[in-house]
Write a protein that holds these residues in place. Structure first.
Motif, PDB file in Angstrom:
ATOM      1  N   LEU A  10       0.813  -1.220   0.000  1.00 28.72           N
ATOM      2  CA  LEU A  10       0.000   0.000   0.000  1.00 28.72           C
ATOM      3  C   LEU A  10       0.847   1.271   0.000  1.00 28.72           C
ATOM      4  O   LEU A  10       0.980   1.939  -1.018  1.00 28.72           O
ATOM      5  N   ASP A  11       1.459   1.598   1.146  1.00 29.19           N
ATOM      6  CA  ASP A  11       2.147   2.886   1.290  1.00 29.19           C
ATOM      7  C   ASP A  11       3.338   3.006   0.356  1.00 29.19           C
ATOM      8  O   ASP A  11       4.197   2.126   0.298  1.00 29.19           O
ATOM      9  N   GLY A  12       3.372   4.095  -0.409  1.00 25.35           N
ATOM     10  CA  GLY A  12       4.491   4.337  -1.322  1.00 25.35           C
ATOM     11  C   GLY A  12       4.425   3.523  -2.603  1.00 25.35           C
ATOM     12  O   GLY A  12       5.293   3.627  -3.463  1.00 25.35           O
ATOM     13  N   LEU A  15      -0.719   3.469  -2.966  1.00 26.24           N
ATOM     14  CA  LEU A  15      -1.235   4.764  -2.495  1.00 26.24           C
ATOM     15  C   LEU A  15      -0.295   5.887  -2.907  1.00 26.24           C
ATOM     16  O   LEU A  15       0.922   5.694  -2.993  1.00 26.24           O
ATOM     17  N   ASN A  16      -0.846   7.068  -3.121  1.00 26.17           N
ATOM     18  CA  ASN A  16       0.008   8.225  -3.374  1.00 26.17           C
ATOM     19  C   ASN A  16       0.537   8.780  -2.053  1.00 26.17           C
ATOM     20  O   ASN A  16       0.310   8.190  -0.987  1.00 26.17           O
ATOM     21  N   ASN A  17       1.235   9.888  -2.092  1.00 26.27           N
ATOM     22  CA  ASN A  17       1.858  10.418  -0.877  1.00 26.27           C
ATOM     23  C   ASN A  17       0.868  11.027   0.108  1.00 26.27           C
ATOM     24  O   ASN A  17       1.234  11.394   1.222  1.00 26.27           O
ATOM     25  N   GLN A  18      -0.392  11.121  -0.315  1.00 25.87           N
ATOM     26  CA  GLN A  18      -1.455  11.566   0.609  1.00 25.87           C
ATOM     27  C   GLN A  18      -2.226  10.353   1.156  1.00 25.87           C
ATOM     28  O   GLN A  18      -3.299  10.508   1.737  1.00 25.87           O
ATOM     29  N   ASP A 252       6.414   7.074 -10.602  1.00 27.07           N
ATOM     30  CA  ASP A 252       6.378   6.804  -9.157  1.00 27.07           C
ATOM     31  C   ASP A 252       4.940   6.664  -8.658  1.00 27.07           C
ATOM     32  O   ASP A 252       3.988   6.689  -9.436  1.00 27.07           O
ATOM     33  N   ASN A 253       4.813   6.519  -7.335  1.00 23.03           N
ATOM     34  CA  ASN A 253       3.482   6.307  -6.746  1.00 23.03           C
ATOM     35  C   ASN A 253       2.590   7.542  -6.822  1.00 23.03           C
ATOM     36  O   ASN A 253       1.378   7.451  -6.650  1.00 23.03           O
ATOM     37  N   GLU A 254       3.172   8.696  -7.093  1.00 26.66           N
ATOM     38  CA  GLU A 254       2.388   9.920  -7.251  1.00 26.66           C
ATOM     39  C   GLU A 254       1.781  10.028  -8.649  1.00 26.66           C
ATOM     40  O   GLU A 254       0.893  10.833  -8.879  1.00 26.66           O
ATOM     41  N   HIS A 255       2.293   9.216  -9.571  1.00 27.84           N
ATOM     42  CA  HIS A 255       1.862   9.315 -10.969  1.00 27.84           C
ATOM     43  C   HIS A 255       1.403   7.962 -11.514  1.00 27.84           C
ATOM     44  O   HIS A 255       1.681   7.615 -12.667  1.00 27.84           O
TER      45      HIS A 255
END
Length: 270
Positions: A10-12, A15-18, A252-255
């Protein structure tokens, strides 16, 4: 079509950084499940703070929590569910010696219950910002063996704390120090790691190792990525994870790195 087991941290990663799921990620994982693949969340998070993501995606497959200590299908009785616990006396012993070992907050937790020595504003997801009288960690309330202990501690005492747990309970438990800015470590049953959970799920569905694809970004994903037929590191993963992975996402996880990779790899409908 080869049925794949898709193991997602999940984290990173998912899921995104939020700490949120994007619409693209949800759509992609739903499409993968619709195509007959087994999409399984495999996370260090306890069930209470990962169930919402499972439900948002709309999964019906098994889920692995506590880095491999619990495998279950949420919202239903699964006769192949397992939960690896540790002796509650370990939690009570650490609680008793907390001040000398530099422990600030300690939680004991299993699938459905949480106990803590006090409320905490550090990492509100993981440590409770409010607890009831029955959730106070003590010998009266702690009626069952926990699946995991999470300790927030004074960084100056890290060596002493890890050493003490290893000396007293090393034959029964493993300690994993978390990355990130907060000084936190986790105590779980001996031999627990994500690959164990993934291996168990693969056997339940008769999926061969070559058809397991796993995504991760942090140290607790290392065994899972090494074990999977295709271990995929996120673009934002730590260097040691990229070294053990077969491949790395281009974003990355943000995109939506995981979603784009899966769409291409499994040839999912856009």
């Amino acid at each position: 079509m080869n049925q794949h087991l898709i193991a997602i941290d999940l984290d990173g990663t998912t899921l995104n950084n939020q700490s949120q799921l994007s619409a693209t990620t949800i759509k992609t994982l739903r499409q993968a499940a619709k195509n007959g693949h087994i999409v399984s969340i495999v996370t260090g998070r306890p069930y209470r703070i990962s169930a919402n993501f499972y439900d948002q995606i709309g999964l019906k497959s098994p889920m692995v929590n506590f880095n491999g200590a619990l495998a279950h299908i949420p919202h239903q009785q699964w006769n192949r569910e397992y939960q690896m616990s540790i002796d509650k006396e370990i939690a009570l012993d650490l609680l008793q010696h907390g001040s000398e070992l530099g422990i600030g907050t300690i939680t004991a937790e299993n699938k459905l219950h949480l106990w803590a020595n006090h409320e905490s504003n550090i990492m509100p997801d993981f440590f409770p910002s409010a607890i009831t009288k029955d959730e106070i960690l003590n010998s009266i309330n702690l009626t069952s063996d926990p699946t995991a202990l999470t300790l927030q501690y004074n960084p100056a005492e890290e060596k002493l704390l890890v050493q003490r747990i290893a000396e007293k309970y090393g034959s029964a438990v493993d300690v994993r120090v978390w990355g990130g800015p907060s000084s936190i470590l986790e105590v779980v049953s001996k031999g627990i790691q994500k690959a164990r959970g993934v291996d168990y799920l693969a056997k339940q569905y008769n999926i061969s190792k070559q058809n397991i694809i796993a995504f991760g970004d942090e140290a607790n994903d290392e065994e899972m990525l090494s074990y999977a037929g295709r271990g995929v590191a996120m673009k934002n993963a730590i260097p040691s994870i990229k070294q053990v992975a077969n491949d790395t996402t281009t974003e990355d996880n943000e995109h939506d790195g995981l979603a784009h990779y899966l769409t291409k790899y499994l040839k999912l409908a856009q």
